[in-house]
Design an enzyme around this catalytic site. Structure first.
Site, short mmCIF file in Angstrom:
data_model
loop_
_atom_site.label_atom_id
_atom_site.label_comp_id
_atom_site.label_asym_id
_atom_site.label_seq_id
_atom_site.Cartn_x
_atom_site.Cartn_y
_atom_site.Cartn_z
N GLN A 71 -7.08 -9.23 -17.84
CA GLN A 71 -6.12 -8.33 -17.21
C GLN A 71 -6.80 -7.00 -16.96
O GLN A 71 -7.47 -6.47 -17.84
CB GLN A 71 -4.91 -8.14 -18.13
CG GLN A 71 -3.85 -7.22 -17.60
CD GLN A 71 -2.83 -7.92 -16.72
OE1 GLN A 71 -2.69 -9.13 -16.80
NE2 GLN A 71 -2.16 -7.17 -15.88
N GLY A 81 -6.45 -3.06 -14.45
CA GLY A 81 -5.47 -2.17 -13.85
C GLY A 81 -4.91 -2.74 -12.56
O GLY A 81 -3.76 -2.48 -12.19
N GLY A 106 -4.44 -6.01 -11.93
CA GLY A 106 -3.56 -7.11 -12.25
C GLY A 106 -4.33 -8.21 -12.97
O GLY A 106 -5.50 -8.04 -13.33
N VAL A 133 -6.35 -11.82 -13.76
CA VAL A 133 -7.40 -12.62 -13.12
C VAL A 133 -7.32 -14.04 -13.67
O VAL A 133 -7.24 -14.23 -14.89
CB VAL A 133 -8.80 -12.03 -13.37
CG1 VAL A 133 -9.86 -12.87 -12.64
CG2 VAL A 133 -8.87 -10.58 -12.90
N LYS A 172 -8.14 -12.78 -8.44
CA LYS A 172 -7.53 -11.53 -8.90
C LYS A 172 -6.23 -11.34 -8.13
O LYS A 172 -6.22 -11.27 -6.91
CB LYS A 172 -8.47 -10.35 -8.67
CG LYS A 172 -7.92 -9.03 -9.20
CD LYS A 172 -8.78 -7.84 -8.76
CE LYS A 172 -10.11 -7.80 -9.47
NZ LYS A 172 -10.82 -6.52 -9.17
N ASP A 230 -16.33 3.40 -11.65
CA ASP A 230 -15.73 2.79 -12.85
C ASP A 230 -16.69 1.79 -13.49
O ASP A 230 -16.32 0.67 -13.83
CB ASP A 230 -14.42 2.10 -12.49
CG ASP A 230 -13.53 1.85 -13.72
OD1 ASP A 230 -13.79 2.47 -14.76
OD2 ASP A 230 -12.60 1.04 -13.64
#
Length: 810
Positions: free
Chosen positions: A500, A502, A504, A506, A520, A617
């Site tokens: 999981q 941000g 959603g 997978v 995803k 990120d």
């Protein structure tokens, strides 16, 4: 789950001590005539668990414990005589004359006993394949005692932590005192509430961490926790107990861990204070409140909390000054960890609001469909603000605290409600008229569009918000149908869920041709949406590199938005790096290849692709590993494309992950290639040390891994940073060089950090001379924190952390 040795770790299993067993017998049972003498052991029927004598690492004391039978790094998950060790190898585990299971020393003194009060003439103790040691009365097969009801520091498959409604007794797990001493330490963990179940961790019997209430799927105070089916966690009210179970498997994957951030320590910001890990400073007063002790508050000592600025109308009425003003209002705070000490009821959401509104003692309420009505009448303690998840918290405040915008919102909300009702009525009328005409035309024999082969508008024709650019982006990718992806994932079954994020969940899937994929799926409750979806499509569809995950296509139908990737069977780097067992598979050669591969992928993004891309990120969970453990950078939802002449940009919307974000990005919203280099430096140091940047706390006199590494660098003791699993004299020079490079990457100012291309050359020793690194940001504790604060928040960032883990079969 387990409470750590020198760490607090609420985990399925915990790596703590290594030992060996010299003799293992073939039986799984101890009787009055069949006992164990050190170093003998018994093995469960399926050869899963072993019970015998062991010594913790760097200790000569002997204990009786249970551990996994065939795991390379042996881990004690239960210890009998944890407070009374044997000081030699004369120990015996036997059934005593009164039927109890006992540990004896060479002088036949009882060091530990199952301590069953009823005398039994014929009993036996059996080690089961669940890891439970069960003492039975052989006359009637009744269970007299079991180790699952007397856990040590580890909570694992089929065990349950319970709280008895009648007696108030709790079954807790308790930490080891240290890695070499399994005696009961300062930390304990278990269920605290019966009406609103929550997991608590206590330090010296004082709250240390609180999970927030259980909503039948997750603890809502742990926003990065997945659903119960994924985490293997469940709570059941069986009439007397609250229960937690976990299905049994061998390998372990860390699913979530707490505390991860400073905000997660209990009551971090005091009464009526709110903590936000992404803010600076992290503590602020709730709306309508101000610091109780301003001088201490602005010096960073938040424990005194906040007080209300203006009296409530209820309070003024009680005091006799009824002409004070308008009635109190409730201000909605979204995505909050609700406070501790809630009162619970079965009221509906409307009833919950009405009861709190008419009760002057009620200062806040919240409603969750999986929990019910929660209300508060005292101080609001342990409140936290999340970027996603949590619950809506409504706080009572004086009407005069509302500003003009808030008051306009009240009018807008009313208008919106009226508008919605009107629109619904109009839509209903139009639908009725359309159906009437449709029916009349069909009855008259007229050929309708639905009867022809005319192509009807698809999502791409109609639903993409009219943005032709989005249409173009999607057409550059192969399109999968929702039907095919639903079939590939067995209807997005939870058994196929890989993780999981941000964005959603997978899921793992298999196409009709047998090809395995990862899907995803944009969560409707996600903080991300169409913008991030299209951003990832635009960015990654144009990229091709062996160290970047490959996007195979996408699906956009109705409200469903899905991305289809190549499947990575080894999941992500963090699943290996922070797991005590799996990290053993990552020797230094593999770790160096991962470091180099990540950096080459980063170089491609920054310089070698036809676009210049800043990932924004970069972290261990976004590094996927292929079957050969080669790294692939993933998750480009936050990525930013730079123009040819751009070298940096600014944003007011900072995205990324705490601990990996560069200081200029976190503080000023300014990001560049050097922001990614900073994140890479953090990741490099995590790979070398085997520890998270956020797992370094007060006992090590550092705020983070960066601070700890800087401290060791200045002391000339950098070897203490290296993960023992890769500590090899033949690789020492290369490991130390990587630490040096990591420290260069995390320097505070962007201009001091090397570029990705320079880092690649450094890793390959093409650049032999390395500059002396400068101090990284947040490397030292603030000296103005006074002794009182240190006492009140002792080990607020301790080396103790909690993990709840799930396991997958090998």
């Amino acid at each position: 789950m387990g409470l750590g040795r020198g760490k607090i770790s609420l985990a399925l299993l915990l790596l703590t001590s290594s030992f060996c067993v010299e003799i293992i017998t073939a039986i799984d049972t101890i009787t009055s005539t069949q006992f164990l003498r050190d170093p003998e052991a018994i093995v469960s029927n399926g050869s899963i668990y072993t019970l015998g004598f062991f010594s913790p690492v760097n200790s000569t004391d002997r204990y009786v414990g249970i551990w996994f039978n065939e795991v390379p790094v042996v881990t004690a998950i239960w210890v009998a005589n944890r407070n009374k060790p044997l000081n030699d190898s004369s120990g015996i585990l036997a059934i005593s004359k009164d039927g109890n299971l006992v540990v004896l020393n060479g002088q036949q003194e009882i060091l530990w006993s199952s301590n069953v009060s009823n005398f039994v003439s014929n009993s036996s103790a059996q080690l089961s394949d669940t890891g439970n040691l069960v003492l039975r009365d052989n006359n009637n097969e009744e269970i007299m005692w079991e180790s699952f009801q007397h856990p040590s520091d580890t909570f694992f498959s089929n065990m349950k932590l319970s709280a008895n409604k009648r007696t108030g007794e709790k079954i807790l797990i308790t930490s080891w005192k240290s890695a070499t001493d399994p005696s009961i330490g300062s930390f304990s963990a278990g269920l605290n509430r019966l009406d609103i179940p929550e997991i608590f961790i206590w330090k010296d019997n004082y709250p240390y961490f609180r999970s927030g209430p259980w909503n039948r799927q997750v603890f809502i105070g742990v926003p990065y926790m997945n659903s119960a089916a994924v985490d293997g966690l469940n709570l059941v009210d069986d009439g007397e107990e609250q229960t937690r179970w976990e299905h049994g498997m061998e390998d372990r994957i860390v699913l979530w861990s707490v505390p991860m951030f400073d905000c997660e320590f209990y009551a971090r910001c005091g009464p009526f204070g709110s903590c936000n890990a992404q803010a600076s400073p992290i503590c602020s007063c709730l709306r309508g409140f101000e610091p109780n002790n301003p001088e201490e508050w602005y010096r960073g000592n938040w424990t005194s909390g906040c007080i209300r600025r203006k009296s409530l109308q209820c309070e003024r009425v009680k005091s006799g000054s009824e002409a004070a003003g308008k009635n109190d209002v409730f201000l909605k705070l979204g995505k909050m960890k609700v406070p501790d000490l809630a009162q619970w009821s079965r009221l509906t959401e409307i009833e919950c609001k009405d009861r709190c509104l008419t009760n002057c003692s009620c200062i806040a309420y919240a409603y969750n469909s999986g929990i019910g009505c929660m209300s508060w009448i005292g101080d609001l303690i342990d409140v936290q603000e999340f970027p996603t998840g949590g619950a809506d918290l409504y706080i009572r405040m004086a009407y005069s605290e509302l500003d003009g915008n808030d008051r306009k919102k009240v009018i807008v909300i009313v208008s919106a409600v009226v508008g919605t009702i009107t629109s619904a009525m109009i839509c209903a009328l139009l639908t009725w008229r359309f159906r009437s005409k449709h029916r009349a035309r069909k009855e008259g024999g007229e050929k309708l569009p639905s009867d022809t082969n005319e192509k009807h508008p698809s999502f791409l024709d109609r639903d993409m918000t009219g943005d032709s650019m989005d249409h173009v982006k999607l057409q550059e990718l192969p399109l999968f149908s929702l039907e095919s992806l639903t079939a590939a994932t067995d209807g997005f079954d939870l058994s196929n869920k890989l993780g999981q994020g941000g964005f959603g969940p997978v899921y793992k899937g298999k196409l009709s041709d047998g090809k395995e994929i990862a899907v995803k799926r944009l969560s409707r409750a996600s903080g991300q949406g169409l913008k991030e979806f299209m951003n990832e499509v635009e960015v990654i569809s144009k990229l091709q590199h062996r160290n970047l995950v490959r996007l195979l296509g996408c699906c956009v139908e109705g409200e469903e938005k899905l991305l289809v990737y190549e499947y990575m069977p080894n999941k992500s780097l963090d699943a290996f790096l922070y797991d005590p067992l799996r990290k053993q598979l990552l020797d230094w050669k593999k770790r160096f290849n991962i470091i180099e591969g990540i950096c080459r992928g980063l170089l491609y993004l920054h310089r070698d692709s036809r676009l210049r891309i800043i990932h924004r990120d970069l972290k261990a969970s976004n590094i996927l590993l292929d079957p050969e453990l080669k790294p692939k950078i993933s998750d480009f939802g936050a990525a930013r494309i730079f123009g040819g002449d751009e070298d940096q940009a600014n944003t007011i919307r900072v995205v990324g992950t705490y601990g990996y974000i560069s200081p200029e990005y976190a503080m000023e919203g300014r990001f560049s290639e050097k922001s990614d280099v900073y994140s890479f430096g953090v990741l490099l140091l995590e790979i070398v040390s085997g520890r998270r940047n956020t797992s370094f706390y007060g006992n090590e006199q550092a705020l983070s891994l960066l601070g700890f590494a800087w401290k060791l660098w200045n002391e000339g003791n950098i070897s203490a940073l290296v993960d023992p699993a890769i500590s090899d004299p033949s690789s020492q020079a290369e490991i130390f060089r990587c630490i040096h490079i990591g420290l260069l990457c995390v320097q505070e100012f962007p201009e001091d950090r090397p570029s990705a291309s320079t880092v690649v050359s450094m890793l390959n020793s093409e650049i032999s001379y390395l500059a002396t690194p400068k101090q990284p940001p947040f490397a030292e504790r603030k000296h103005h924190i006074n002794e009182e604060r240190l006492h009140q928040n002792e080990e607020k960032c301790s080396i103790n952390y909690v993990t709840v883990t799930g396991v997958d079969a090998r």
